[in-house]
Write a protein that holds these residues in place. Structure first.
Motif, short mmCIF file in Angstrom:
data_model
loop_
_atom_site.label_atom_id
_atom_site.label_comp_id
_atom_site.label_asym_id
_atom_site.label_seq_id
_atom_site.Cartn_x
_atom_site.Cartn_y
_atom_site.Cartn_z
N THR A 1 0.85 -1.09 -0.19
CA THR A 1 -0.04 0.13 -0.01
C THR A 1 0.90 1.29 -0.17
O THR A 1 2.09 1.17 0.23
N VAL A 2 0.37 2.47 -0.16
CA VAL A 2 1.12 3.65 -0.28
C VAL A 2 1.64 3.96 1.02
O VAL A 2 2.76 4.24 1.28
N GLU A 3 0.77 3.57 2.10
CA GLU A 3 1.49 3.92 3.26
C GLU A 3 2.51 2.92 3.74
O GLU A 3 3.53 3.34 4.46
N GLU A 4 2.56 1.56 3.36
CA GLU A 4 3.48 0.92 3.52
C GLU A 4 4.84 1.04 2.93
O GLU A 4 5.80 0.95 3.25
N VAL A 5 4.40 1.62 1.69
CA VAL A 5 5.82 1.79 0.72
C VAL A 5 6.40 3.39 1.38
O VAL A 5 7.56 3.26 1.45
N PHE A 6 5.72 4.17 2.10
CA PHE A 6 6.25 5.50 2.74
C PHE A 6 6.91 4.73 3.73
O PHE A 6 7.95 5.39 4.07
N ARG A 7 6.40 3.99 4.83
CA ARG A 7 7.04 3.61 5.75
C ARG A 7 8.30 2.82 5.54
O ARG A 7 9.35 2.95 6.05
N ASP A 8 8.36 2.15 4.22
CA ASP A 8 9.64 1.61 3.99
C ASP A 8 10.65 2.69 3.48
O ASP A 8 11.76 2.66 3.82
N PHE A 9 10.12 3.70 2.80
CA PHE A 9 10.86 4.73 2.29
C PHE A 9 11.66 5.62 3.44
O PHE A 9 12.81 5.79 3.76
N LYS A 10 10.87 5.91 4.69
CA LYS A 10 11.13 6.42 5.95
C LYS A 10 12.39 5.69 6.66
O LYS A 10 13.34 6.25 7.13
N GLY A 11 12.19 4.38 6.73
CA GLY A 11 13.14 3.44 7.32
C GLY A 11 14.48 3.49 6.56
O GLY A 11 15.47 3.71 7.17
N ARG A 12 14.44 3.33 5.32
CA ARG A 12 15.50 3.26 4.43
C ARG A 12 16.41 4.78 4.52
O ARG A 12 17.55 4.77 4.48
N ARG A 13 15.47 5.67 4.54
CA ARG A 13 16.04 7.11 4.44
C ARG A 13 16.57 7.47 5.84
O ARG A 13 17.91 7.94 6.02
N ALA A 14 16.29 6.79 6.98
CA ALA A 14 16.74 7.13 8.14
C ALA A 14 18.03 6.51 8.20
O ALA A 14 19.00 6.94 9.03
N ASP B 1 19.57 9.71 -2.39
CA ASP B 1 18.09 10.06 -2.70
C ASP B 1 17.35 9.69 -3.95
O ASP B 1 16.25 9.16 -3.88
N THR B 2 18.36 9.48 -4.78
CA THR B 2 17.88 8.95 -6.13
C THR B 2 17.32 7.28 -6.08
O THR B 2 16.25 6.99 -6.78
N TRP B 3 18.26 6.66 -5.33
CA TRP B 3 17.96 5.17 -5.00
C TRP B 3 16.69 4.97 -4.37
O TRP B 3 15.78 4.17 -4.69
N LEU B 4 16.36 5.93 -3.24
CA LEU B 4 15.30 5.66 -2.47
C LEU B 4 13.91 5.98 -3.21
O LEU B 4 12.97 5.10 -3.45
N LEU B 5 14.04 7.10 -4.08
CA LEU B 5 12.74 7.14 -5.20
C LEU B 5 12.70 6.07 -5.96
O LEU B 5 11.81 5.72 -6.31
N ALA B 6 13.73 5.50 -6.49
CA ALA B 6 13.67 4.41 -7.30
C ALA B 6 13.14 3.03 -6.72
O ALA B 6 12.29 2.43 -7.19
N VAL B 7 13.46 2.93 -5.32
CA VAL B 7 12.98 1.85 -4.77
C VAL B 7 11.56 2.04 -4.43
O VAL B 7 10.62 0.98 -4.72
N ALA B 8 11.11 3.02 -4.02
CA ALA B 8 9.59 3.50 -3.79
C ALA B 8 8.71 3.26 -4.68
O ALA B 8 7.65 2.61 -5.01
N PHE B 9 9.22 3.82 -6.10
CA PHE B 9 8.19 3.78 -7.24
C PHE B 9 8.64 2.30 -7.94
O PHE B 9 7.62 1.85 -8.90
N TYR B 10 9.42 1.64 -7.58
CA TYR B 10 9.63 0.11 -8.19
C TYR B 10 8.47 -0.75 -7.42
O TYR B 10 7.60 -1.50 -7.85
#
Length: 253
Positions: A11-24, A99-108
């Motif tokens: 879900t969008v929320e799960e992907v965003f949570r994944d993004f935040k964890g990787r970003r942190a 930053d580029t990789w995080l976006l790539a993973v999220a939109f993957y």
């Protein structure tokens, strides 16, 4: 590597949570754990990558051998440039690629699980509300926070008086005017009279209440925004304004 193969947010929320964890995790590697990160990026080793995981753990490791990989891969060979440039520049470069990789993973994940246009837009907006890793590492994020706070307080004070200058003139106005605007109603007319004799340091024309002006923090001369090519929107992001003359004087090789 255990970063993505076993975890599939749907879900969008799960992907965003994944993004935040990787970003942190990656922010931690490039800031609080920077000494350890620096040591692990030995230029004598093979092509290394910086990975961030949803668990907020980071790792410097070789890329996956499978083609195509389970997830998009980070920038390859970040270690090779470590000793060839200043440390802060190298960290900034790694941050940009992170930053580029995080976006790539999220939109993957978004593509894999068929997010529609609305979900992709919602995901991007949620991501875009956070400072980038580059902004955090270089300190730009703190600067933006201070500027937003300053502009917010400034706008709040301005709303207390009925000023003819309008909201677009708020970002950079005479310090005397800003201070007096919080006072009595009669101060507005006094401001106009006081600054009516002010001359633009560029064109020599008078101050007008309906025009945007900006003051040089060095020589303290006032200029029409249009004369020095500064708009109200741009002025919001200027911490210390230097007029063209002062900028030229202080520019040294």
């Amino acid at each position: 590597m255990d970063g993505g193969a076993s975890y599939n947010p749907r879900t969008v929320e799960e992907v965003f949570r994944d993004f935040k964890g990787r970003r942190a995790a990656m922010i931690k590697a490039l800031t609080t754990d920077v000494e350890e990160f620096y040591k692990r990026c030995d230029p004598e080793k093979e092509n290394l990558c910086l990975y961030g995981y949803p668990s907020e753990q980071w790792e410097v490791n070789l890329p996956a051998e499978e083609v195509p990989p389970e997830l998009p891969e980070p920038a390859l060979g970040i270690n090779f440039a470590r000793d060839g440039m200043q440390e802060k520049d190298w960290l900034s470069l790694v941050a940009v690629h992170s930053d580029t990789w995080l976006l790539a993973v999220a939109f993957y994940f978004g593509a894999r699980f068929g997010f529609d246009k609305a979900d992709r837009k919602r995901l991007f907006n949620m991501i875009n509300d956070l400072p980038t890793i580059f902004e955090v590492v270089t300190g730009v994020a703190k600067k933006h926070t201070k500027e937003k706070s300053s502009v917010s307080n400034h706008s709040s004070n301005k709303s207390k008086s009925n000023s003819k200058r309008g909201s677009e003139s708020q970002p950079k106005y005479p310090k005397a005017v800003v201070a007096k605007d919080e006072g009595e109603d009669g101060m507005e007319e006094e401001d106009d009279e006081e600054h009516g004799e002010t001359l633009c340091g560029a064109c020599g024309e008078n101050y007008a209440a309906d025009e945007f002006w900006i003051c040089c923090d060095i020589c303290e001369k006032w200029f029409h925004g249009k004369c020095v090519k500064i708009t109200p929107a741009r002025a919001e992001h200027i911490k210390q304004y230097k007029c063209p003359s002062c900028s030229n004087k202080r520019a040294r090789p």
